[in-house]
Design a protein around this motif. Structure first.
Motif, PDB file in Angstrom:
ATOM      1  N   ASP A  63      -4.506   6.367  -2.447  1.00 12.93           N
ATOM      2  CA  ASP A  63      -5.396   6.533  -1.295  1.00 12.93           C
ATOM      3  C   ASP A  63      -6.632   5.671  -1.530  1.00 12.93           C
ATOM      4  O   ASP A  63      -7.490   5.998  -2.357  1.00 12.93           O
ATOM      5  CB  ASP A  63      -5.784   8.006  -1.165  1.00 12.93           C
ATOM      6  CG  ASP A  63      -6.628   8.285   0.073  1.00 12.93           C
ATOM      7  OD1 ASP A  63      -7.193   7.324   0.626  1.00 12.93           O
ATOM      8  OD2 ASP A  63      -6.717   9.459   0.476  1.00 12.93           O
ATOM      9  N   LEU A  64      -6.765   4.568  -0.796  1.00 15.83           N
ATOM     10  CA  LEU A  64      -7.871   3.643  -1.020  1.00 15.83           C
ATOM     11  C   LEU A  64      -9.230   4.250  -0.683  1.00 15.83           C
ATOM     12  O   LEU A  64     -10.249   3.875  -1.264  1.00 15.83           O
ATOM     13  CB  LEU A  64      -7.678   2.370  -0.202  1.00 15.83           C
ATOM     14  CG  LEU A  64      -6.611   1.377  -0.659  1.00 15.83           C
ATOM     15  CD1 LEU A  64      -6.669   0.123   0.194  1.00 15.83           C
ATOM     16  CD2 LEU A  64      -6.758   1.035  -2.126  1.00 15.83           C
TER      17      LEU A  64
ATOM     18  N   GLU B  46      -7.376  -3.160   3.427  1.00 11.66           N
ATOM     19  CA  GLU B  46      -8.188  -1.996   3.797  1.00 11.66           C
ATOM     20  C   GLU B  46      -8.033  -1.619   5.265  1.00 11.66           C
ATOM     21  O   GLU B  46      -8.335  -0.490   5.655  1.00 11.66           O
ATOM     22  CB  GLU B  46      -9.665  -2.262   3.481  1.00 11.66           C
ATOM     23  CG  GLU B  46      -9.983  -2.267   1.991  1.00 11.66           C
ATOM     24  CD  GLU B  46     -11.453  -2.464   1.690  1.00 11.66           C
ATOM     25  OE1 GLU B  46     -11.851  -2.190   0.546  1.00 11.66           O
ATOM     26  OE2 GLU B  46     -12.200  -2.892   2.585  1.00 11.66           O
TER      27      GLU B  46
ATOM     28  N   GLU C 154      -5.800  -2.689  -5.342  1.00  9.49           N
ATOM     29  CA  GLU C 154      -5.451  -1.291  -5.600  1.00  9.49           C
ATOM     30  C   GLU C 154      -5.850  -0.810  -6.987  1.00  9.49           C
ATOM     31  O   GLU C 154      -5.908   0.393  -7.228  1.00  9.49           O
ATOM     32  CB  GLU C 154      -3.939  -1.083  -5.390  1.00  9.49           C
ATOM     33  CG  GLU C 154      -3.545  -1.068  -3.922  1.00  9.49           C
ATOM     34  CD  GLU C 154      -2.041  -1.061  -3.698  1.00  9.49           C
ATOM     35  OE1 GLU C 154      -1.615  -0.907  -2.537  1.00  9.49           O
ATOM     36  OE2 GLU C 154      -1.288  -1.222  -4.688  1.00  9.49           O
TER      37      GLU C 154
ATOM     38  N   ARG D 202       0.642  -1.435   3.110  1.00  9.27           N
ATOM     39  CA  ARG D 202      -0.411  -2.282   2.570  1.00  9.27           C
ATOM     40  C   ARG D 202       0.113  -3.596   2.011  1.00  9.27           C
ATOM     41  O   ARG D 202      -0.490  -4.654   2.214  1.00  9.27           O
ATOM     42  CB  ARG D 202      -1.202  -1.529   1.487  1.00  9.27           C
ATOM     43  CG  ARG D 202      -2.190  -0.527   2.035  1.00  9.27           C
ATOM     44  CD  ARG D 202      -3.258  -0.201   1.009  1.00  9.27           C
ATOM     45  NE  ARG D 202      -2.712   0.371  -0.202  1.00  9.27           N
ATOM     46  CZ  ARG D 202      -2.664   1.662  -0.480  1.00  9.27           C
ATOM     47  NH1 ARG D 202      -3.141   2.543   0.390  1.00  9.27           N
ATOM     48  NH2 ARG D 202      -2.162   2.097  -1.613  1.00  9.27           N
TER      49      ARG D 202
ATOM     50  N   ASP E 183       1.227   4.241  -3.562  1.00  5.95           N
ATOM     51  CA  ASP E 183       0.879   5.473  -2.827  1.00  5.95           C
ATOM     52  C   ASP E 183      -0.579   5.880  -3.015  1.00  5.95           C
ATOM     53  O   ASP E 183      -0.974   6.989  -2.663  1.00  5.95           O
ATOM     54  CB  ASP E 183       1.791   6.631  -3.277  1.00  5.95           C
ATOM     55  CG  ASP E 183       3.253   6.371  -2.944  1.00  5.95           C
ATOM     56  OD1 ASP E 183       3.523   5.838  -1.834  1.00  5.95           O
ATOM     57  OD2 ASP E 183       4.128   6.643  -3.786  1.00  5.95           O
TER      58      ASP E 183
ATOM     59  N   PRO F  43      -1.533   2.921   5.198  1.00  9.90           N
ATOM     60  CA  PRO F  43      -1.314   3.048   3.752  1.00  9.90           C
ATOM     61  C   PRO F  43       0.101   2.693   3.298  1.00  9.90           C
ATOM     62  O   PRO F  43       0.279   2.099   2.228  1.00  9.90           O
ATOM     63  CB  PRO F  43      -1.621   4.526   3.490  1.00  9.90           C
ATOM     64  CG  PRO F  43      -2.573   4.907   4.579  1.00  9.90           C
ATOM     65  CD  PRO F  43      -2.150   4.125   5.783  1.00  9.90           C
ATOM     66  N   GLU F  44       1.092   3.030   4.107  1.00  8.68           N
ATOM     67  CA  GLU F  44       2.476   2.794   3.700  1.00  8.68           C
ATOM     68  C   GLU F  44       2.918   1.348   3.902  1.00  8.68           C
ATOM     69  O   GLU F  44       4.033   0.971   3.522  1.00  8.68           O
ATOM     70  CB  GLU F  44       3.414   3.740   4.452  1.00  8.68           C
ATOM     71  CG  GLU F  44       3.610   3.420   5.930  1.00  8.68           C
ATOM     72  CD  GLU F  44       2.477   3.916   6.823  1.00  8.68           C
ATOM     73  OE1 GLU F  44       2.588   3.759   8.062  1.00  8.68           O
ATOM     74  OE2 GLU F  44       1.495   4.472   6.285  1.00  8.68           O
TER      75      GLU F  44
ATOM     76  N   ALA G 288      -7.167   8.539   3.489  1.00  2.42           N
ATOM     77  CA  ALA G 288      -6.908   7.217   4.071  1.00  2.42           C
ATOM     78  C   ALA G 288      -5.865   7.283   5.165  1.00  2.42           C
ATOM     79  O   ALA G 288      -5.893   6.527   6.124  1.00  2.42           O
ATOM     80  CB  ALA G 288      -6.474   6.246   2.975  1.00  2.42           C
ATOM     81  N   SER G 289      -4.928   8.217   5.028  1.00  4.45           N
ATOM     82  CA  SER G 289      -3.848   8.284   6.016  1.00  4.45           C
ATOM     83  C   SER G 289      -4.310   8.836   7.349  1.00  4.45           C
ATOM     84  O   SER G 289      -3.656   8.647   8.370  1.00  4.45           O
ATOM     85  CB  SER G 289      -2.691   9.139   5.467  1.00  4.45           C
ATOM     86  OG  SER G 289      -3.148  10.438   5.186  1.00  4.45           O
TER      87      SER G 289
END
Length: 441
Positions: free
Chosen positions: A437-438, A144, A370, A151, A435, A148-149, A3-4
């Protein structure tokens, strides 16, 4: 790719603003109904021969939307997890907006008799189904499409729709009442905010139609994860997350509807006492309390925004455990604010309550998505959110009124505190997800 490192299909801020505008419109529609149910519907759509019964019936229609919301979650969640978030959000906004406008155009009980409350209930259910599909989709597109950091921070934008909608709804009733007077408001002025909703819906639709589907959903679609049946899968494989998510936000709903519905009825009612000797009203003028709600909505919005930053920094679980415990303590202190309260103590009650509400509500748009994988994320998060609306909100107003009548304000406070304990336990047994990962979830 994780995701990142996945490229984003949309500018996160454009998505966040779009989701905020959409949810603000939806919540505005929802809240103008709540305000009208308290102020005018008992005289417009029900037999006025027994005012107490008419008021109770009017307030009871509030529950219809809560009951309908899980069905909206399943309906829109199915399509949102199968064909994408964007198209589903457009449909939910249309259903909500058209139902609201239809209520504004309804004939009264004096015009068509029993058909007036029947049609009111039908369109209230339409509002519930629309909002049932709205929140999950708006939360998902914001989260989405976010880095990521960050959300929880971007997730607070659709959450801001609640205080913005609350402010808009109460502001429009406040202004109309000042402009034409309370009697004209009750007679015909209440229709203005409902019919005007069509203009807001047009703005929301334009903004949503310019968005692209999220990259997270596209990755799941390319991997074949969207080929299943999300409605069946979520109950078969993720029922524990549904239960946990529902309990997590039950106290949030109870707190909100005690502040905006129960306390509103209690504050505006004449200063009388029940047969058990408990005070049933404070006699505060309607516009005074509406003004207090406007202040509360601003406080609510401020702390929704702050909560996202804090949640991204210290984690969802830790923040929610702290604020849920604080809600329990606040419940035990309820008599100090409302039992024989004054306008200043009621205002203090709303400011403190909306502070706690904002802190706990803001990160929910990140927390619930999440805990579910992508292929059932829309269905699961929407269902948990809206089932909590039944357990925490649909009966909160009526239950709180009956508890106060028989056991006083301490009974109402204990009711809030008990629900806070349920939410605290749910968060205690949850895992930290900040943390996560979606894309791989």
């Amino acid at each position: 790719m994780t995701a990142s490192t996945q490229p984003l299909n949309n500018n996160p801020y454009k998505v966040a603003i779009s989701s905020m505008v959409g949810t603000a419109i939806e919540f505005y529609d929802y809240y103008i109904y709540a305000a009208a149910a308290v102020l005018v519907f008992s005289t417009q759509f029900f037999d006025k021969s027994d005012p107490a019964v008419a008021t109770l019936l009017s307030l009871s229609t509030l529950a219809l939307a809560f009951i309908a919301r899980p069905f909206g979650s399943l309906l829109f969640g199915y399509f949102g997890d199968k064909i994408g978030r964007k198209k589903t959000l457009v449909a939910s906004l249309l259903l909500m907006g058209l139902s609201t406008v239809a209520i504004g155009l309804l004939p009264t009980y004096a015009d068509i008799g029993i058909w007036a409350p029947i049609l009111l209930c039908v369109f209230r259910v339409g509002q519930g189904i629309g909002l049932g599909g709205e929140w999950g989709g708006a939360a998902l597109v914001a989260v989405e499409n976010a880095p990521p950091e960050k959300r929880a921070w971007f997730g607070t934008f659709p959450q801001l729709g609640a205080p913005i909608g609350l402010f808009m709804a109460n502001a429009v009733f406040f202004i109309i009442s000042l402009a034409i007077g309370h009697e004209a408001l009750v007679e015909w002025g209440w229709r203005i905010p409902f019919i005007a909703s069509i203009l807001l819906v047009a703005v929301g639709l334009y903004m949503r139609l310019t968005l692209k589907e999220s990259r997270v959903f596209e990755v799941a679609e390319e991997a074949g994860k969207t080929q299943g049946t999300p409605t069946i899968d979520v109950f078969k494989h993720h029922w524990l997350q549904i239960l946990q998510g529902t309990l997590m936000i039950t106290a949030l709903y109870v707190l909100f509807y005690i502040m905006t519905a129960f306390a509103q009825v209690y504050s505006k009612a004449p200063a009388t006492f029940s047969d058990a000797g408990h005070q049933m009203g404070l006699g505060i003028p309607a516009n005074t309390y509406t003004g207090f709600l406007l202040i509360g909505a601003v406080v609510f919005a401020i702390f929704v925004s702050l909560s996202g930053k804090i949640s991204d920094k210290i984690g969802r679980r830790r923040l929610q455990l702290i604020v849920t415990a604080a809600i329990g303590i606040f419940g035990l202190l309820l008599p100090a604010f409302l039992d024989g309260g004054t306008p200043s103590s009621v205002l203090a009650f709303l400011v403190i309550g909306f502070t706690l509400m904002g802190i706990t509500f803001g990160p929910v748009a990140a927390i619930l998505p999440e805990i579910f994988p992508t292929q059932v994320r829309y269905t699961g998060s929407s269902l948990a959110y809206n089932l909590a609306a039944i357990t925490g909100a649909s009966i909160a107003t009526i239950v709180a009124m009956k508890i106060n009548e028989n056991f006083g304000m301490m009974g109402v406070g204990l009711y809030l505190a008990a629900n806070a304990v349920l939410s605290f336990v749910a968060f205690w047994y949850s895992k930290e997800t900040k943390d996560l990962d979606l894309t791989n979830a």
